[in-house]
Scaffold this motif. Structure first.
Motif, mmCIF file in Angstrom:
data_model
loop_
_atom_site.group_PDB
_atom_site.id
_atom_site.type_symbol
_atom_site.label_atom_id
_atom_site.label_comp_id
_atom_site.label_asym_id
_atom_site.label_seq_id
_atom_site.Cartn_x
_atom_site.Cartn_y
_atom_site.Cartn_z
ATOM 1 N N SER A 184 18.281 99.504 21.668
ATOM 2 C CA SER A 184 17.271 99.167 22.666
ATOM 3 C C SER A 184 17.583 99.749 24.037
ATOM 4 O O SER A 184 16.806 99.568 24.968
ATOM 5 N N ALA A 185 18.687 100.459 24.165
ATOM 6 C CA ALA A 185 19.082 100.992 25.473
ATOM 7 C C ALA A 185 18.031 101.941 26.027
ATOM 8 O O ALA A 185 17.720 101.925 27.222
ATOM 9 N N LEU A 186 17.477 102.786 25.151
ATOM 10 C CA LEU A 186 16.472 103.736 25.606
ATOM 11 C C LEU A 186 15.209 103.017 26.052
ATOM 12 O O LEU A 186 14.569 103.399 27.027
ATOM 13 N N SER A 187 14.835 101.954 25.334
ATOM 14 C CA SER A 187 13.654 101.173 25.709
ATOM 15 C C SER A 187 13.853 100.505 27.066
ATOM 16 O O SER A 187 12.941 100.457 27.890
ATOM 17 N N GLN A 188 15.050 99.985 27.311
ATOM 18 C CA GLN A 188 15.346 99.369 28.611
ATOM 19 C C GLN A 188 15.212 100.395 29.726
ATOM 20 O O GLN A 188 14.616 100.122 30.772
ATOM 21 N N GLU A 189 15.760 101.576 29.496
ATOM 22 C CA GLU A 189 15.696 102.631 30.515
ATOM 23 C C GLU A 189 14.250 102.995 30.816
ATOM 24 O O GLU A 189 13.869 103.206 31.974
ATOM 25 N N ALA A 190 13.422 103.070 29.769
ATOM 26 C CA ALA A 190 12.018 103.410 29.964
ATOM 27 C C ALA A 190 11.313 102.348 30.797
ATOM 28 O O ALA A 190 10.556 102.664 31.724
ATOM 29 N N ALA A 203 6.987 92.647 36.308
ATOM 30 C CA ALA A 203 6.679 92.514 34.880
ATOM 31 C C ALA A 203 7.542 93.456 34.053
ATOM 32 O O ALA A 203 8.091 93.067 33.014
ATOM 33 N N PHE A 204 7.687 94.697 34.497
ATOM 34 C CA PHE A 204 8.521 95.654 33.777
ATOM 35 C C PHE A 204 9.994 95.250 33.830
ATOM 36 O O PHE A 204 10.735 95.400 32.862
ATOM 37 N N THR A 205 10.422 94.742 34.995
ATOM 38 C CA THR A 205 11.814 94.326 35.133
ATOM 39 C C THR A 205 12.131 93.179 34.186
ATOM 40 O O THR A 205 13.185 93.163 33.529
ATOM 41 N N ARG A 206 11.229 92.215 34.097
ATOM 42 C CA ARG A 206 11.443 91.090 33.194
ATOM 43 C C ARG A 206 11.449 91.544 31.741
ATOM 44 O O ARG A 206 12.228 91.058 30.923
ATOM 45 N N ALA A 207 10.557 92.481 31.394
ATOM 46 C CA ALA A 207 10.520 92.987 30.023
ATOM 47 C C ALA A 207 11.827 93.680 29.673
ATOM 48 O O ALA A 207 12.368 93.521 28.567
ATOM 49 N N ALA A 208 12.377 94.457 30.608
ATOM 50 C CA ALA A 208 13.658 95.126 30.365
ATOM 51 C C ALA A 208 14.768 94.101 30.182
ATOM 52 O O ALA A 208 15.666 94.277 29.345
ATOM 53 N N SER A 209 14.716 93.012 30.954
ATOM 54 C CA SER A 209 15.730 91.974 30.826
ATOM 55 C C SER A 209 15.636 91.267 29.481
ATOM 56 O O SER A 209 16.642 90.872 28.891
ATOM 57 N N VAL A 210 14.394 91.090 28.967
ATOM 58 C CA VAL A 210 14.218 90.481 27.650
ATOM 59 C C VAL A 210 14.894 91.333 26.590
ATOM 60 O O VAL A 210 15.632 90.836 25.733
ATOM 61 N N LEU A 211 14.666 92.650 26.636
ATOM 62 C CA LEU A 211 15.286 93.538 25.657
ATOM 63 C C LEU A 211 16.802 93.504 25.763
ATOM 64 O O LEU A 211 17.512 93.549 24.762
ATOM 65 N N LYS A 212 17.301 93.420 26.999
ATOM 66 C CA LYS A 212 18.744 93.389 27.197
ATOM 67 C C LYS A 212 19.360 92.139 26.598
ATOM 68 O O LYS A 212 20.488 92.147 26.100
ATOM 69 N N GLU A 243 6.802 91.778 19.489
ATOM 70 C CA GLU A 243 6.960 92.618 20.672
ATOM 71 C C GLU A 243 6.011 92.271 21.801
ATOM 72 O O GLU A 243 6.386 92.284 22.972
ATOM 73 N N GLY A 244 4.737 91.929 21.497
ATOM 74 C CA GLY A 244 3.798 91.604 22.560
ATOM 75 C C GLY A 244 4.231 90.398 23.358
ATOM 76 O O GLY A 244 4.185 90.387 24.575
ATOM 77 N N GLN A 245 4.693 89.334 22.661
ATOM 78 C CA GLN A 245 5.130 88.136 23.360
ATOM 79 C C GLN A 245 6.415 88.380 24.121
ATOM 80 O O GLN A 245 6.597 87.891 25.233
ATOM 81 N N ALA A 246 7.331 89.131 23.535
ATOM 82 C CA ALA A 246 8.638 89.337 24.166
ATOM 83 C C ALA A 246 8.537 90.141 25.446
ATOM 84 O O ALA A 246 9.235 89.887 26.408
ATOM 85 N N LEU A 247 7.648 91.133 25.463
ATOM 86 C CA LEU A 247 7.546 91.968 26.646
ATOM 87 C C LEU A 247 6.842 91.267 27.789
ATOM 88 O O LEU A 247 6.980 91.659 28.933
ATOM 89 N N GLY A 248 6.061 90.238 27.495
ATOM 90 C CA GLY A 248 5.420 89.498 28.568
ATOM 91 C C GLY A 248 3.980 89.915 28.767
ATOM 92 O O GLY A 248 3.537 90.966 28.315
ATOM 93 N N SER A 249 3.257 89.094 29.495
ATOM 94 C CA SER A 249 1.827 89.308 29.663
ATOM 95 C C SER A 249 1.496 90.440 30.606
ATOM 96 O O SER A 249 0.356 90.887 30.648
#
Length: 489
Positions: A154-160, A179-188, A199-205
């Motif tokens: 998931s490292a590449l997804s976090q970077e994106a 919103a993007f910052t929180r989504a990256a933190s979820v993946l981390k 994935e839709g719920q995890a990334l956030g609204s």
């Protein structure tokens, strides 16, 4: 009601065969390795490269001069190349390159020069691509003591996602950036990969499902690639790395047609004293500070503090307190166990015998008064009103490889906290920024309290809650204590 499985997004077809002409660069023929890159991303990058005038072959052939791979080791690509040569009977000795070479080449609009013997490509002085037959140097991972370690896939997804968060911040869209910052933190924080249903719920609204699918399945999206290659993003990223330059200033410079650090100098752009120092020491201030260097500066300040006020303490905060091996700057908290004794401490440190090693300094007085009452929840920069000194230290680094002049410039923040406020200051200055934001949001929404770097205020009881340690602050909030090394998400 039975759950209906989501339809999988159609994968992009293999890119069509390369154009019959040789493009703008006849000596360069690219082949993109699909393994771990994915068919859709490979198709997009192929289309992008051809639009830039590059020739991209669908399959490996004797004409290929550059093999580009992503998220594969040197040994893996070397084995792939051997297999291709066995199946295709093709010879040749192509350069095996990391995707970073491709990205830089697209940004430059031409093939960037390959360093050394033509078999490796380095990005600046820090990251160097691998050589065929060897494994690349390991990428630094989050601290092993982190409560939620990051999965490698998931490292590449976090970077994106972090790239999109940064771009949104450059555009003034704070909500989208968050919103993007929180989504990256979820993946981390997740121990494994997400499924399509999650994935839709995890990334956030705040994110679209299609973008989330692109990022999670391929680690990238068309939007991410466009952001990385856009002139505005690259220019804003360059300028905001200057000490003392924020988004507004960087945006204004961009609108004035300024694109490089050289442009700033040649146009005699009006700079503040802080920005002048930042530009003068730009290279050093954007080179990571190692833990040993941070500790060395801490000892230097501790010596100055003890000469002026025996018994006073100096605490290393920020990412280094969270266990990180390197960071962008050094945060030091100064205090004394007797209330009021810390007065004048900062001035004494700046005027100590080490003062000659301070290349730049700008101080601000303490503007916080407890009787004023609490302020609205927010970030550290808004709520922190301690006496502090923004400075650049000259750190001696003799014997270090590459340090020909024997020293480097390092950003240092010196913060003086009265002993009664020290636990709150330590919590706030330890970070991470996202951890602090979420902790303060929890305090406000769940406990009806206002938490900042000075105090904790209970709005229902109309009472300030004292704390002698970080542990007591967590107790007031009704939370289990989270050690610093677990606050990186």
């Amino acid at each position: 009601m039975a759950l209906v499985p989501l339809k999988r997004r159609r994968r992009a077809p293999s890119p069509p065969a390369g154009p019959p002409d040789t493009g703008r660069f006849p000596a360069v023929v690219l082949c993109l390795v699909e393994k771990r890159m994915g068919a859709s991303r490979r198709a997009f990058l192929t289309q992008l490269a051809r639009a830039k005038g590059f020739r991209v072959d669908r399959a490996y052939s004797a004409a290929v001069t550059h093999v580009v791979s992503e998220q594969n080791s040197g040994n893996e690509v070397a084995r792939w190349l051997e297999q291709q040569q066995e199946e295709c009977g093709a010879g040749g000795d192509p350069a095996l390159l990391d995707i970073s070479w491709f990205t830089e080449s697209m940004g430059a609009g031409r093939p960037v020069e390959i360093e050394g013997d033509g078999k490796c490509w380095g990005l600046g002085r820090v990251r160097v691509s691998w050589v065929p037959g060897t494994d690349p140097p390991p990428t630094p991972l989050p601290s092993s003591s982190s409560r939620c370690p990051t999965g490698g896939d998931s490292a590449l997804s976090q970077e994106a996602l972090e790239t999109l968060a940064e771009e949104a911040g450059f555009s003034g869209s704070e909500g989208r950036s968050l919103a993007f910052t929180r989504a990256a933190s979820v993946l981390k924080a997740l121990p494994g990969q997400l499924s399509a249903l999650e994935e839709g719920q995890a990334l956030g609204s705040g994110l679209s499902l299609s973008l989330g699918q692109d990022v999670l399945e391929d680690g990238v999206s068309v939007e991410v690639e466009r952001v990385k290659l856009s002139e505005r993003y690259r220019t804003m990223k360059l300028f905001t790395k200057i000490f003392g330059v924020g988004v507004r200033t960087a945006s204004r410079w961009y609108q004035e047609g300024i694109r490089t650090l050289v442009d700033l100098q040649e146009r005699n752009t009006k700079l503040t004293r802080q920005q002048q120092a930042g530009l003068q020491h730009y290279e050093d201030l954007n080179t990571p500070v190692e833990r040993g260097e941070a500790e060395s500066i801490g000892r230097m300040v501790q010596e100055a503090v003890q000469r002026f006020l025996p018994g006073a303490s100096v605490t290393l905060a920020g990412g280094f307190r969270r266990g990180k091996p390197r960071g962008h700057d050094v945060d030091l908290l100064l205090t004394h166990p007797e209330a009021g004794r810390e007065a004048g401490l900062l001035s004494a440190v700046c005027l100590s015998p080490h003062q000659g090693l301070i290349l730049y300094q700008h101080s601000q007085e303490n503007s916080f008064a407890l009787h004023e009452g609490p302020e609205p929840p927010g970030g550290r920069d808004v709520l922190d009103r301690f006496e502090r000194c923004f400075s650049i230290f000259r750190l001696e680094v003799q014997g270090r490889p590459g340090a020909a002049r024997g020293w480097k410039a390092v950003r240092v923040d010196l913060v003086v906290a009265p002993v009664g406020q020290f636990p709150f200051a330590l919590l706030g200055w330890t970070g991470s920024r996202h951890f602090e934001r979420e902790l303060r949001r929890f305090a406000g929404h769940e406990r009806k309290m206002v938490l900042n770097s000075h105090t904790l205020y209970d709005t229902r009881l109309n009472l300030f809650l004292p704390a002698a340690s970080e542990e007591e602050i967590f107790q007031h909030l009704g939370l289990e204590y989270v050690p610093p090394t677990q606050r990186n998400a």
